[in-house]
Design a protein around this motif. Sequence first.
Motif, mmCIF file in Angstrom:
data_model
loop_
_atom_site.group_PDB
_atom_site.id
_atom_site.type_symbol
_atom_site.label_atom_id
_atom_site.label_comp_id
_atom_site.label_asym_id
_atom_site.label_seq_id
_atom_site.Cartn_x
_atom_site.Cartn_y
_atom_site.Cartn_z
ATOM 1 N N SER A 114 0.835 22.686 -10.754
ATOM 2 C CA SER A 114 0.141 21.752 -11.640
ATOM 3 C C SER A 114 1.060 21.231 -12.747
ATOM 4 O O SER A 114 0.806 20.175 -13.302
ATOM 5 C CB SER A 114 -1.107 22.405 -12.245
ATOM 6 O OG SER A 114 -0.775 23.388 -13.186
ATOM 7 N N ASP A 119 -0.439 13.829 -10.933
ATOM 8 C CA ASP A 119 -1.442 13.074 -10.191
ATOM 9 C C ASP A 119 -1.838 13.733 -8.881
ATOM 10 O O ASP A 119 -2.626 13.176 -8.141
ATOM 11 C CB ASP A 119 -0.912 11.659 -9.891
ATOM 12 C CG ASP A 119 -0.616 10.887 -11.170
ATOM 13 O OD1 ASP A 119 -1.397 11.042 -12.128
ATOM 14 O OD2 ASP A 119 0.381 10.152 -11.207
ATOM 15 N N SER A 123 -3.299 18.781 -10.179
ATOM 16 C CA SER A 123 -2.850 18.245 -11.463
ATOM 17 C C SER A 123 -3.457 18.945 -12.676
ATOM 18 O O SER A 123 -2.762 19.197 -13.639
ATOM 19 C CB SER A 123 -3.125 16.750 -11.534
ATOM 20 O OG SER A 123 -4.508 16.507 -11.451
#
Length: 188
Positions: A114, A119, A123
Amino acid sequence: MTADAKPPTSARRADLLAASVAYVAEHGLAELSLRPLAQAIGSSPRVLLYLFGSKEGLIREILAVGRVEQLALVERADDHPGTARETLDLLWSRLVVPERRGALRLFFDGYVRSFDAPDGPWSDFAGKSLDDWLPPLDRVLADHPVPSTLVLAVLRGLLLDHLAADTPRHHERVQTAWTSFLDHALPH
């Protein structure tokens, strides 16, 4: 249907999601490809794409299952009627059982990914994880001066160490470190 749209929940979809979670817990997310995953769980890439919208949609749901499982452990420990120390030790003991190894690996895989994927399907995984874990820890530690952030940092650091070396000697070392932390943070 859009890339992340999914058909209504079905028993087949639930079964394939559970099988996908088990597969990823064993093999990790690093090189996840739909074809080997589908073959291993008795499906096809087309079916997985139909049911989950995209590979990213499937990953997002796999990570969500992992978060739900982790949060359930935290909340069950929070519901324990013992002292803060007993509650944290109960949480620890539930997290380090051999059967949870794959789930821990999945959790940390999503957590670390993450950071580099603003995106991607993971994320917001790390941030949501903090939002999941800190409130129950705040409740457990309400009558103690030790900050929940410190407890969470030590817990997760030691869990990483627990995953890093899978030998009885290392597990004993990590257990000793956890007990030592509790002795200092929440003495009897």
